[in-house]
Design an enzyme around this catalytic site. Structure first.
Site, mmCIF file in Angstrom:
data_model
loop_
_atom_site.group_PDB
_atom_site.id
_atom_site.type_symbol
_atom_site.label_atom_id
_atom_site.label_comp_id
_atom_site.label_asym_id
_atom_site.label_seq_id
_atom_site.Cartn_x
_atom_site.Cartn_y
_atom_site.Cartn_z
ATOM 1 N N GLN A 50 0.817 -1.216 0.000
ATOM 2 C CA GLN A 50 0.000 0.000 0.000
ATOM 3 C C GLN A 50 0.846 1.258 0.000
ATOM 4 O OE1 GLN A 50 0.200 -2.176 2.446
ATOM 5 N NE2 GLN A 50 0.516 -1.157 4.411
ATOM 6 N N TYR A 51 2.154 1.129 0.136
ATOM 7 C CA TYR A 51 3.043 2.286 0.059
ATOM 8 C C TYR A 51 3.574 2.503 -1.360
ATOM 9 C CZ TYR A 51 3.016 1.740 5.156
ATOM 10 O OH TYR A 51 2.628 1.620 6.475
ATOM 11 N N ARG A 81 -8.248 6.453 -3.058
ATOM 12 C CA ARG A 81 -7.423 6.649 -1.875
ATOM 13 C C ARG A 81 -6.671 7.970 -2.026
ATOM 14 N NH1 ARG A 81 -1.926 3.471 0.143
ATOM 15 N NH2 ARG A 81 -1.884 4.418 2.227
ATOM 16 N N HIS A 82 -6.297 8.549 -0.907
ATOM 17 C CA HIS A 82 -5.481 9.765 -0.945
ATOM 18 C C HIS A 82 -4.139 9.484 -1.625
ATOM 19 C CE1 HIS A 82 -2.909 8.167 2.233
ATOM 20 N NE2 HIS A 82 -3.994 7.869 2.917
ATOM 21 N N ARG A 85 1.793 10.012 0.808
ATOM 22 C CA ARG A 85 1.924 10.842 2.005
ATOM 23 C C ARG A 85 3.250 10.575 2.700
ATOM 24 N NH1 ARG A 85 1.704 7.249 6.048
ATOM 25 N NH2 ARG A 85 0.226 5.509 5.999
ATOM 26 N N ARG A 165 -5.401 15.006 4.716
ATOM 27 C CA ARG A 165 -4.766 14.533 3.482
ATOM 28 C C ARG A 165 -5.800 14.005 2.490
ATOM 29 N NH1 ARG A 165 -2.812 10.801 7.341
ATOM 30 N NH2 ARG A 165 -3.626 8.673 7.173
ATOM 31 N N LYS A 301 -3.618 -6.384 4.958
ATOM 32 C CA LYS A 301 -4.891 -5.863 4.462
ATOM 33 C C LYS A 301 -5.959 -6.953 4.421
ATOM 34 C CE LYS A 301 -3.311 -1.797 4.117
ATOM 35 N NZ LYS A 301 -3.604 -0.894 5.243
ATOM 36 N N ASP A 362 -6.941 3.649 2.627
ATOM 37 C CA ASP A 362 -6.772 2.296 2.099
ATOM 38 C C ASP A 362 -7.601 1.261 2.843
ATOM 39 O OD1 ASP A 362 -5.168 2.703 4.339
ATOM 40 O OD2 ASP A 362 -3.436 1.642 3.548
#
Length: 467
Positions: A50-51, A81-82, A85, A165, A301, A362
């Site tokens: 997810q990164y 998703r944003h 970050r 965010r 997840k 997420d």
């Protein structure tokens, strides 16, 4: 149970309603584009779970993501998703302390470790990086262009979960969307810019379909933590031993090994050289180790918010029922995470629009994907052995919820078809629907799609939330 929302006045979005052109991208790199997303260093960057920054899966789709010939899209919904970050404040403190510990205890920094001697942890916390902002500008451009038969004439209704965010991501999406519209000679003139119409509070007592948090039993679950610890123990010890041998004087934990791996992504996406240079943290690990790291994120997840958690999919039921309402132009029927005050008001939950955009995190999106049954073909993930993307039937955290991920729900009217058809794309990959009879292009009729969402329509397992 408290409910809260904020209707944003137009002046708060002045920066995105002024008609200014999209600022030039930080880069015009061929490996980071509007259409394909982040394809730079893909052998590594696509294994960041997810990164990972958004990367298009169009080339991984067995079914073409293009709108089929003879069809016109009559409804489009994006759930995003944003963008990329900085680390969360709590994680950032752990990363900083670990690097400081290494610098204080290691006597010699040779070769690929040399950078650690003088590395200064100075990353921000929680907010979007400049790269993450551009991801959402690009997403708005892409959404406008993909659905231009609608976007030229319609202003999308937009909601955001209450994190700063996430709100900023919605604003950047609008910036990309509107600047593209202003440059389109075929767009309807004189229309106002979209705005974030509703911000839904993330307070623990608030009903929020974009970021559910009121299912007590689920919130108290430690299943994902257990799975994470057990799988980390299958691959991190050998890395830890190597690092301790190479960095004489330091003693690490298995968890700290994964922190150093996290830094590969965060350090890369926080720099202006994101398209030309990987962080030196990345070179500390092998390709096989990145495969294990990526799978670890998928396990977190799946067992945290997906079908591996008994109440995971239930967290997405509220949103699924809102989607049903939008597709059928009928009131929301839901007693789980939906906010009745908002969903019963046409000003905050209109049913007559054909363009929608929602922005969230997420974890909430994972639950929604499973509530919609999109990964019903995914068998329980092995908690001891890495499974490839074929074995997981297309599920991984990097393939579903990278930074700036986007779920498209399309309804289309096609020649020789009386009923409208529904299909879903996850990061440009057509995901054949489950629970309803699909055609060769992975689509169901709208009515059969709605009938197939019986889990959501019946409230999932929400009754167990307070057991």
């Amino acid at each position: 149970m408290g409910v809260s929302a904020v209707l944003l006045p137009l002046y708060l979005l002045a920066g995105v309603t002024s008609g200014l052109a999209v600022p030039a991208s930080r880069n015009q790199s061929t490996c980071d584009t509007v259409d394909q997303g982040y394809q730079c260093f893909s052998e590594t960057s696509h294994l960041w779970g997810q990164y990972a920054p958004f990367f298009s899966l169009a080339n991984e789709s067995a079914i073409s993501p293009d709108v089929p010939a003879g069809c016109r899209v009559t409804f489009a919904q994006v759930l995003s998703r944003h963008g990329a970050r900085y680390p969360t404040e709590s994680k950032g403190k752990k990363y900083s302390a670990l690097i400081e510990e290494i610098q204080q205890n290691v006597t010699t920094f040779d070769g690929k470790y040399a950078f650690l001697k003088t590395y200064n942890y100075s990353l921000g916390a929680d907010d979007l990086t400049p790269f993450g902002e551009q991801e959402l500008v690009n997403s708005g451009i892409k959404f406008y262009q993909r659905y231009e038969s609608l976007t030229r004439n319609i202003i999308p209704f937009i909601r955001s979960s209450g994190s700063s965010r996430v709100i900023a991501s919605g604003e950047k999406f609008i910036e990309g969307f509107q600047s593209t519209k202003l440059k389109d000679p075929r767009a309807q003139p004189g229309q106002s810019s979209p705005k974030i119409d509703v911000v839904i509070s993330e307070a623990s007592s608030s009903n929020n379909t974009l970021d559910p948090g009121t299912c007590t039993v689920f919130e108290d679950s430690e299943l994902a933590d257990t799975v994470e610890a057990n799988f980390t123990a299958t691959f991190a010890p050998s890395i830890r031993q190597r690092l301790e041998n190479d960095l004489s004087g330091v003693t690490l934990t298995d968890t700290e090994v994964t922190y150093l791996m996290d830094m590969c992504s965060f350090d890369t996406i926080s720099t202006s050289t994101v398209d030309t240079k990987l962080s030196p943290f990345c070179d500390l690990f092998t390709h096989d180790e990145w495969i294990h790291y990526d799978y670890l994120q998928s396990l977190k997840k799946y067992y945290g918010h997906g079908a591996g958690n008994p109440l995971g999919p239930t967290q997405g039921v509220g949103y699924a029922n809102e989607l049903i309402a939008r597709l059928t132009h009928s009131p929301v029927h839901d007693d789980t995470s939906s906010n009745h005050t908002l969903d019963s008001n046409p000003a905050t939950f209109p049913l007559n629009s054909t363009l929608y955009a929602d922005f969230s995190h997420d974890n909430g999106i994972i639950s929604i994907l499973f509530a919609l049954g999109l990964y019903n073909g995914t068998k329980p993930l092995s908690t001891t052995t890495v499974e490839n993307i074929t074995q997981t039937d297309g599920f991984s955290s990097a393939w579903t919820v990278p930074f700036a991920s986007r779920l498209y729900v399309e309804m289309m009217q096609c020649q020789a078809e009386q009923e409208p058809l529904v299909r879903v794309l996850v990061n440009d990959r057509v995901v054949p629907l489950h629970g309803c009879p699909i055609d060769a292009l992975g689509r169901c009729t709208r009515d059969s799609f709605v009938r197939g969402l019986s889990f959501a329509r019946s409230g999932g397992d929400w009754a167990e939330c307070s057991a």
